[in-house]
Motif scaffolding. Structure first.
Motif, mmCIF file in Angstrom:
data_model
loop_
_atom_site.group_PDB
_atom_site.id
_atom_site.type_symbol
_atom_site.label_atom_id
_atom_site.label_comp_id
_atom_site.label_asym_id
_atom_site.label_seq_id
_atom_site.Cartn_x
_atom_site.Cartn_y
_atom_site.Cartn_z
ATOM 1 N N PHE A 151 0.854 -1.179 0.000
ATOM 2 C CA PHE A 151 0.000 0.000 0.000
ATOM 3 C C PHE A 151 0.894 1.234 0.000
ATOM 4 O O PHE A 151 1.578 1.529 0.986
ATOM 5 N N ASP A 152 0.908 1.975 -1.105
ATOM 6 C CA ASP A 152 1.685 3.213 -1.157
ATOM 7 C C ASP A 152 0.888 4.247 -1.926
ATOM 8 O O ASP A 152 -0.191 3.969 -2.470
ATOM 9 N N GLY A 153 1.403 5.477 -1.962
ATOM 10 C CA GLY A 153 0.745 6.540 -2.697
ATOM 11 C C GLY A 153 -0.671 6.802 -2.212
ATOM 12 O O GLY A 153 -0.932 6.921 -1.014
ATOM 13 N N ILE A 154 -1.608 6.872 -3.161
ATOM 14 C CA ILE A 154 -3.006 7.169 -2.848
ATOM 15 C C ILE A 154 -3.601 6.082 -1.966
ATOM 16 O O ILE A 154 -4.347 6.364 -1.017
ATOM 17 N N ASP A 155 -3.263 4.812 -2.265
ATOM 18 C CA ASP A 155 -3.801 3.705 -1.470
ATOM 19 C C ASP A 155 -3.419 3.844 -0.001
ATOM 20 O O ASP A 155 -4.251 3.682 0.891
ATOM 21 N N PHE A 156 -2.124 4.152 0.248
ATOM 22 C CA PHE A 156 -1.677 4.264 1.634
ATOM 23 C C PHE A 156 -2.345 5.452 2.318
ATOM 24 O O PHE A 156 -2.785 5.348 3.482
ATOM 25 N N ALA A 157 -2.426 6.588 1.617
ATOM 26 C CA ALA A 157 -3.049 7.773 2.208
ATOM 27 C C ALA A 157 -4.510 7.505 2.550
ATOM 28 O O ALA A 157 -5.001 7.903 3.622
ATOM 29 N N LEU A 158 -5.197 6.813 1.649
ATOM 30 C CA LEU A 158 -6.609 6.509 1.880
ATOM 31 C C LEU A 158 -6.775 5.559 3.061
ATOM 32 O O LEU A 158 -7.615 5.776 3.944
ATOM 33 N N LYS A 159 -5.959 4.514 3.088
ATOM 34 C CA LYS A 159 -6.059 3.533 4.175
ATOM 35 C C LYS A 159 -5.662 4.171 5.506
ATOM 36 O O LYS A 159 -6.306 3.919 6.539
ATOM 37 N N ARG A 160 -4.619 4.998 5.512
ATOM 38 C CA ARG A 160 -4.165 5.629 6.749
ATOM 39 C C ARG A 160 -5.211 6.613 7.274
ATOM 40 O O ARG A 160 -5.467 6.672 8.484
ATOM 41 N N THR A 161 -5.826 7.371 6.388
ATOM 42 C CA THR A 161 -6.885 8.303 6.799
ATOM 43 C C THR A 161 -8.052 7.541 7.419
ATOM 44 O O THR A 161 -8.597 7.941 8.452
ATOM 45 N N PHE A 162 -8.438 6.455 6.771
ATOM 46 C CA PHE A 162 -9.521 5.609 7.289
ATOM 47 C C PHE A 162 -9.155 5.075 8.673
ATOM 48 O O PHE A 162 -9.973 5.097 9.603
ATOM 49 N N ASP A 163 -7.919 4.601 8.834
ATOM 50 C CA ASP A 163 -7.483 4.044 10.117
ATOM 51 C C ASP A 163 -7.532 5.071 11.236
ATOM 52 O O ASP A 163 -8.044 4.800 12.328
ATOM 53 N N VAL A 164 -6.983 6.257 10.974
ATOM 54 C CA VAL A 164 -6.914 7.290 12.016
ATOM 55 C C VAL A 164 -8.316 7.747 12.409
ATOM 56 O O VAL A 164 -8.633 7.874 13.602
ATOM 57 N N ALA A 165 -9.166 7.973 11.416
ATOM 58 C CA ALA A 165 -10.513 8.471 11.708
ATOM 59 C C ALA A 165 -11.317 7.449 12.503
ATOM 60 O O ALA A 165 -11.908 7.763 13.543
ATOM 61 N N VAL A 166 -11.323 6.198 12.042
ATOM 62 C CA VAL A 166 -12.145 5.180 12.690
ATOM 63 C C VAL A 166 -11.591 4.804 14.063
ATOM 64 O O VAL A 166 -12.345 4.646 15.028
ATOM 65 N N SER A 167 -10.267 4.663 14.189
ATOM 66 C CA SER A 167 -9.696 4.288 15.482
ATOM 67 C C SER A 167 -9.904 5.376 16.521
ATOM 68 O O SER A 167 -10.113 5.076 17.710
ATOM 69 N N SER A 168 -9.875 6.643 16.109
ATOM 70 C CA SER A 168 -10.142 7.740 17.051
ATOM 71 C C SER A 168 -11.568 7.665 17.580
ATOM 72 O O SER A 168 -11.808 7.821 18.790
ATOM 73 N N VAL A 169 -12.508 7.408 16.680
ATOM 74 C CA VAL A 169 -13.909 7.287 17.094
ATOM 75 C C VAL A 169 -14.094 6.076 18.007
ATOM 76 O O VAL A 169 -14.774 6.153 19.040
ATOM 77 N N LEU A 170 -13.459 4.962 17.663
ATOM 78 C CA LEU A 170 -13.610 3.752 18.472
ATOM 79 C C LEU A 170 -13.002 3.920 19.864
ATOM 80 O O LEU A 170 -13.553 3.431 20.857
ATOM 81 N N LEU A 171 -11.861 4.609 19.964
ATOM 82 C CA LEU A 171 -11.270 4.866 21.278
ATOM 83 C C LEU A 171 -12.213 5.686 22.150
ATOM 84 O O LEU A 171 -12.350 5.432 23.350
ATOM 85 N N LEU A 172 -12.875 6.659 21.536
ATOM 86 C CA LEU A 172 -13.827 7.484 22.275
ATOM 87 C C LEU A 172 -15.042 6.662 22.698
ATOM 88 O O LEU A 172 -15.481 6.725 23.853
ATOM 89 N N VAL A 173 -15.573 5.863 21.793
ATOM 90 C CA VAL A 173 -16.765 5.063 22.087
ATOM 91 C C VAL A 173 -16.471 4.018 23.161
ATOM 92 O O VAL A 173 -17.279 3.786 24.069
ATOM 93 N N PHE A 174 -15.303 3.386 23.069
ATOM 94 C CA PHE A 174 -14.979 2.292 23.993
ATOM 95 C C PHE A 174 -14.234 2.740 25.246
ATOM 96 O O PHE A 174 -13.794 1.891 26.030
ATOM 97 N N SER A 175 -14.079 4.052 25.442
ATOM 98 C CA SER A 175 -13.316 4.530 26.603
ATOM 99 C C SER A 175 -13.867 4.018 27.931
ATOM 100 O O SER A 175 -13.071 3.623 28.811
ATOM 101 N N PRO A 176 -15.194 3.957 28.162
ATOM 102 C CA PRO A 176 -15.668 3.371 29.430
ATOM 103 C C PRO A 176 -15.282 1.896 29.578
ATOM 104 O O PRO A 176 -14.890 1.450 30.656
ATOM 105 N N LEU A 177 -15.384 1.132 28.489
ATOM 106 C CA LEU A 177 -15.011 -0.280 28.531
ATOM 107 C C LEU A 177 -13.516 -0.440 28.770
ATOM 108 O O LEU A 177 -13.079 -1.331 29.524
ATOM 109 N N LEU A 178 -12.699 0.416 28.156
ATOM 110 C CA LEU A 178 -11.257 0.366 28.356
ATOM 111 C C LEU A 178 -10.904 0.642 29.816
ATOM 112 O O LEU A 178 -10.065 -0.056 30.411
ATOM 113 N N ALA A 179 -11.547 1.651 30.405
ATOM 114 C CA ALA A 179 -11.275 1.999 31.807
ATOM 115 C C ALA A 179 -11.687 0.863 32.739
ATOM 116 O O ALA A 179 -10.945 0.495 33.664
#
Length: 505
Positions: free
Chosen positions: A304-332
């Motif tokens: 995964f490089d170029g556009i593919d990597f940028a697209l996948k990385r953007t997807f990862d950062v956005a979704v993982s940030s939301v999931l960390l927020l949603v699951f923060s009570p469960l994580l604690a």
């Protein structure tokens, strides 16, 4: 087993298949009135299938547009169900027309056995949204925000996929209760017949396949498959056994023989399918090399490089940030449970090879006692997994809380921080401990060309029930077929896989 002579084979066919004298008939020829009447019933069944799916899609799209409009009005404090409903009715005709055409193009109204799932649904709805947005812009429509488009897309994915899942489950239950199965014959000359038969019998699926036997003159599997004769008898075989489809399960199957086989089967209305080889999977990313006297195609590494990597990385950062927020009570809560029930750190840093084999600290909630690594060697003889993996259903090193965290994969949630740090991706080949990595064969290590993932095709395709080589091949398939929609599909399918705990230990 001694090799059968030609005379023996002829005698076997004569005693097992007393139908060779049946006259050949081409299903493309004109049919008698009674057969035409029966086929009209089949046409009615196909029409009922398409109309029922169209009705489900229409209801889902109307519901999605109405929900998006109602939610927006509710947030603004001016909710009026009648107004929202009227607006939904205005938008629905164009949206449904585009969506149904794209669904049809994607095969979403095809017969059960070949109808695709969530990936195509998401892709088609996304394309519908883009078309609707472009149409609105070209026609001079103005919007205070574009929420109506992405809001409707979100609810459409939820409603359409849920409605179709219920439809598949309900109709599948009806078919199973009626004893419906697709009758298939495997054709080939090698041991892949056995592998394909095992995979078909284990997979189940919406339209189960009953392998009635195999056709091969050189291979005799020992897993109970019934030999039906030779390739020259394929016409009589499919008629005598009322076969629905013939599956070519051999990557080295002769081309000329395949052409004759396809024609023979099609004359009798029998579908021919092919179990893909590694080469057929690879050819999807082959690129034409111009300027050669012989047409050549280059197979580039699946990085995964170029556009593919940028697209996948953007997807990862956005979704993982939301999931960390949603699951923060469960994580604690999980961190507190680990801290209070056993000695040691809350987080366990498992050093694992990542992309290119470079080690990184893979974060997990600690689910074992502190001396777990030292006790590893003593438990090697109790390993229940195949290949390089180490798995035990009753591993004595796991704590009571750890067993609960593992049961629902909660111990993996801290890896969302690995995703944000760039060590991992949300979806990809699972990172293996150093102990497992050291036992890999060279061909296994192709999976380290990309970032490892929290979840992947392993987790949604049987998990620990699969042999290690099968798991690696799933990684290869993911690398060849990657798309954001595939990542989204795997993430969605991970949820039921976790809660059903299929193959997990």
């Amino acid at each position: 087993m001694p090799k059968a002579t030609t005379a023996d084979q002829a005698e076997l066919r004569a005693t097992r298949l007393p139908v060779e004298s049946l006259p050949e008939r081409d299903v493309r020829a004109k049919r008698p009135p009674m057969l035409s009447f029966l086929l009209r019933w089949a046409t009615l069944r196909r029409a009922a299938r398409v109309l029922s799916l169209l009705a489900l899609d229409l209801a889902s799209i109307v519901g999605a547009i109405f929900t998006a409009l109602a939610l927006k009005a509710l947030v603004r404090g001016g909710f009026d169900a009648e107004v929202s409903w009227q607006q939904a009715k205005d938008y629905t005709p164009f949206a449904f027309l585009v969506a149904s055409l794209l669904f049809a193009r994607s095969g979403l109204y095809a017969e059960r056995a070949v109808r695709p799932g969530l990936t195509r649904i998401v892709a088609s709805l996304f394309q519908t949204t883009v078309v609707a947005l472009l149409f609105a812009v070209v026609n001079g429509e103005s919007f205070s925000s574009y929420y109506i488009f992405y809001g409707t897309l979100f609810f459409a994915v939820a409603y359409v996929s849920t409605a179709r899942f219920v439809y598949e489950y309900a109709t599948g239950a009806i078919l199973r209760a009626a004893g419906y199965q697709r009758r298939a014959v495997l054709v080939g000359t090698g041991e892949q017949i056995e592998a394909v038969a095992h995979a078909l019998q284990a997979s189940g699926g919406h339209s189960p396949v009953q392998v009635v036997g195999f056709v091969s003159q050189t291979f005799r599997p020992d897993n109970g498959l019934r030999s039906l004769g030779g390739l020259e008898d394929i016409g009589a075989i499919v008629e005598a056994n009322k076969v629905d489809e013939v599956i070519i399960a051999d990557p080295a199957f002769p081309q000329q023989t395949a052409v004759e086989l396809v024609d023979t089967c099609h004359q009798r209305g029998v579908v021919v399918r092919i179990a893909p080889s590694t080469m057929e999977i690879l050819i999807h990313r082959a690129e034409f090399v111009p300027g050669q006297s012989v047409p050549l195609f280059e197979l580039k590494p699946p990085v995964f490089d170029g556009i593919d990597f940028a697209l996948k990385r953007t997807f990862d950062v956005a979704v993982s940030s939301v999931l960390l927020l949603v699951f923060s009570p469960l994580l604690a809560a999980s961190a507190l449970a680990v801290r209070l029930t056993s000695r040691g750190p809350v987080l366990y840093r498992s050093w694992r090879p990542g992309i290119g084999g470079v080690p990184f600290a893979c974060l997990k909630f600690r689910t074992m006692y502190q001396d777990a690594d030292e006790r590893q060697a003593d438990l090697e003889a109790s390993n229940e997994a195949t290949g390089a993996l180490f798995k035990m259903r009753r591993d004595p090193r796991i704590t009571r809380v750890g067993r609960l965290l593992r049961r629902f994969s909660v111990d993996e949630l801290p890896q969302l921080m690995n995703v944000l740090r760039g060590d991992m991706s949300l979806v990809g080949p699972r990172p293996l401990p150093q102990r497992d990595f050291d036992r890999l064969e060279d061909w296994h290590k192709k999976r380290y060309l990309v970032l490892p993932g929290i979840t992947g095709l392993w987790q949604v395709s049987g998990r620990s029930d699969l042999d290690f080589d099968d798991l690696v091949r799933l990684d290869f398939l993911y690398l060849e077929r990657w798309s954001v929609f595939l990542d989204l599909t795997i993430l969605v399918k991970t949820v039921p896989a976790v809660f059903t705990r299929r193959g997990a230990f």
